[in-house]
Design a protein around this motif. Structure first.
Motif, PDB file in Angstrom:
ATOM      1  N   MET A 150      35.570  16.723 105.802  1.00 41.53           N
ATOM      2  CA  MET A 150      35.645  16.502 107.250  1.00 41.53           C
ATOM      3  C   MET A 150      36.754  17.504 108.003  1.00 41.53           C
ATOM      4  N   THR A 151      37.547  18.007 107.107  1.00 38.02           N
ATOM      5  CA  THR A 151      38.896  18.710 107.515  1.00 38.02           C
ATOM      6  C   THR A 151      38.843  20.174 106.653  1.00 38.02           C
ATOM      7  N   ASP A 152      39.649  21.059 107.389  1.00 36.87           N
ATOM      8  CA  ASP A 152      39.639  22.406 106.897  1.00 36.87           C
ATOM      9  C   ASP A 152      40.926  22.762 106.492  1.00 36.87           C
ATOM     10  N   ASP A 153      41.757  21.576 106.670  1.00 36.28           N
ATOM     11  CA  ASP A 153      43.185  21.661 106.542  1.00 36.28           C
ATOM     12  C   ASP A 153      43.679  21.673 104.882  1.00 36.28           C
ATOM     13  N   ALA A 154      43.978  22.545 104.356  1.00 38.05           N
ATOM     14  CA  ALA A 154      43.968  22.353 102.915  1.00 38.05           C
ATOM     15  C   ALA A 154      45.178  21.203 102.451  1.00 38.05           C
ATOM     16  N   VAL A 155      45.960  21.175 103.136  1.00 32.96           N
ATOM     17  CA  VAL A 155      46.914  20.049 102.891  1.00 32.96           C
ATOM     18  C   VAL A 155      46.368  18.721 102.878  1.00 32.96           C
ATOM     19  N   LEU A 156      45.692  18.375 104.060  1.00 31.71           N
ATOM     20  CA  LEU A 156      44.876  17.015 103.969  1.00 31.71           C
ATOM     21  C   LEU A 156      43.727  16.908 102.890  1.00 31.71           C
ATOM     22  N   LYS A 157      43.245  18.164 102.679  1.00 35.33           N
ATOM     23  CA  LYS A 157      42.119  18.113 101.623  1.00 35.33           C
ATOM     24  C   LYS A 157      42.970  17.657 100.304  1.00 35.33           C
ATOM     25  N   LYS A 158      44.083  18.091 100.159  1.00 35.63           N
ATOM     26  CA  LYS A 158      44.882  17.816  98.838  1.00 35.63           C
ATOM     27  C   LYS A 158      45.183  16.409  98.758  1.00 35.63           C
ATOM     28  N   LYS A 195      39.989   7.287 111.472  1.00 34.48           N
ATOM     29  CA  LYS A 195      40.957   8.376 111.919  1.00 34.48           C
ATOM     30  C   LYS A 195      40.487   9.699 111.961  1.00 34.48           C
ATOM     31  N   MET A 196      39.915  10.118 110.967  1.00 35.59           N
ATOM     32  CA  MET A 196      39.601  11.565 111.133  1.00 35.59           C
ATOM     33  C   MET A 196      38.585  11.903 111.688  1.00 35.59           C
ATOM     34  N   ASP A 197      37.563  10.925 112.285  1.00 32.99           N
ATOM     35  CA  ASP A 197      36.468  11.184 113.436  1.00 32.99           C
ATOM     36  C   ASP A 197      37.336  11.536 114.823  1.00 32.99           C
ATOM     37  N   ASN A 198      38.310  10.468 114.815  1.00 29.56           N
ATOM     38  CA  ASN A 198      39.100  10.734 115.905  1.00 29.56           C
ATOM     39  C   ASN A 198      40.192  11.869 116.063  1.00 29.56           C
ATOM     40  N   ASN A 199      40.186  12.583 115.164  1.00 33.20           N
ATOM     41  CA  ASN A 199      41.046  13.712 114.903  1.00 33.20           C
ATOM     42  C   ASN A 199      42.741  13.236 114.808  1.00 33.20           C
ATOM     43  N   GLN A 200      42.896  12.111 114.463  1.00 32.92           N
ATOM     44  CA  GLN A 200      44.202  11.572 114.139  1.00 32.92           C
ATOM     45  C   GLN A 200      44.688  11.844 112.738  1.00 32.92           C
ATOM     46  N   ASN A 201      44.546  12.995 112.265  1.00 30.93           N
ATOM     47  CA  ASN A 201      44.860  13.568 111.082  1.00 30.93           C
ATOM     48  C   ASN A 201      46.447  13.348 110.664  1.00 30.93           C
ATOM     49  N   GLN A 202      47.377  13.133 111.921  1.00 36.56           N
ATOM     50  CA  GLN A 202      48.801  12.591 111.140  1.00 36.56           C
ATOM     51  C   GLN A 202      48.901  11.329 110.398  1.00 36.56           C
ATOM     52  N   GLU A 203      47.701  10.669 110.842  1.00 33.18           N
ATOM     53  CA  GLU A 203      48.009   9.331 109.892  1.00 33.18           C
ATOM     54  C   GLU A 203      47.463   9.292 108.572  1.00 33.18           C
ATOM     55  N   VAL A 204      46.786  10.361 108.171  1.00 30.96           N
ATOM     56  CA  VAL A 204      45.968  10.419 106.809  1.00 30.96           C
ATOM     57  C   VAL A 204      46.911  10.265 105.849  1.00 30.96           C
ATOM     58  N   PRO A 205      48.036  11.054 105.629  1.00 27.09           N
ATOM     59  CA  PRO A 205      49.171  10.845 104.570  1.00 27.09           C
ATOM     60  C   PRO A 205      49.236   9.495 104.389  1.00 27.09           C
TER      61      PRO A 205
END
Length: 222
Positions: A150-158, A195-205
């Motif tokens: 769901m994300t193209d951010d390499a850091v989040l993918k990792k 959270k990813m559906d709502n683009n709250q990616n900062q909470e993913v880590p």
């Protein structure tokens, strides 16, 4: 009813027909007490040995137990029919002999049957637990894989990949204590997806770290 069950039913019907012919052609209504005891035990053998194997919990998953129960049932019914046919054909009138031997046959059969059914139940219960354990790993891994896509951010993918690898490497076995952590991991994975559906990616880590912590605690319970 499958072909094997139909064949088995036909054989048992054959048992009934042949035995009734033997009994009534040999003066069935005028039989001695021993003869009627023999007749009754044959009916008991046919009914028990036909019905009992049907209570195996799952034939397809535990075929060896099905064979075992069928084998015991065939042997018991055959021995009982042959013995009682001899009682009727030879007009044996000894009630104690007829009754005691028939009771020995049925008690021995029931002992073997109950043992086999108990093994069947225990094996099937373990298989069901294994299925549930595999389902946990499959479902959570699938959700984490979807989150990763769901994300193209390499850091989040990792980050998500760490959680994915941790869950995929979980031992399949489980217990009641481990299941408590599995429930938490499932809830965290759902939260991550939300959270990813709502683009709250900062909470993913943070969520990923919580998943990793609970995976470690879950595995430590095993």
């Amino acid at each position: 009813m499958n072909s094997k069950q139909i064949m088995r039913t036909v054989v048992y019907i054959g048992y009934i027909i042949i035995y009734n012919l033997i009994f009534f052609m040999k003066g069935g209504m005028d039989s001695s007490v021993a003869g009627w005891i023999a007749y009754g035990f044959v009916w008991l053998a046919i009914l028990i040995s036909y019905i009992a194997p049907l209570y195996c919990k799952n034939y397809k998953r535990i075929p060896e137990n099905l064979v075992t129960n069928y084998t015991f049932s065939w042997i018991y019914s055959a021995v009982t029919i042959v013995f009682n046919a001899i009682v009727i054909l030879l007009k044996i009138k000894s009630v104690p002999l007829t009754l005691i031997l028939n009771l020995i046959f049925v008690v021995f059969y029931l002992q073997q049957l109950f043992y086999s059914l108990r093994v069947n139940y225990e094996v099937e219960t373990n298989l069901e637990r294994t299925d549930a354990e595999r389902q946990f790993v499959r479902d959570v891994s699938k959700k984490l894989q979807m989150c990763r896509q769901m994300t193209d951010d390499a850091v989040l993918k990792k980050e998500i990949e760490k959680a994915y690898d941790a869950v995929r490497s979980c031992p399949l076995k489980s217990n009641d204590m481990a299941m408590n952590y599995e429930i938490k991991i499932i809830g965290l994975t759902d939260t991550l997806e939300s959270k990813m559906d709502n683009n709250q990616n900062q909470e993913v880590p943070g969520i990923v770290q919580d998943i990793l912590n609970n995976v470690k605690k879950r595995n430590a319970m095993l």
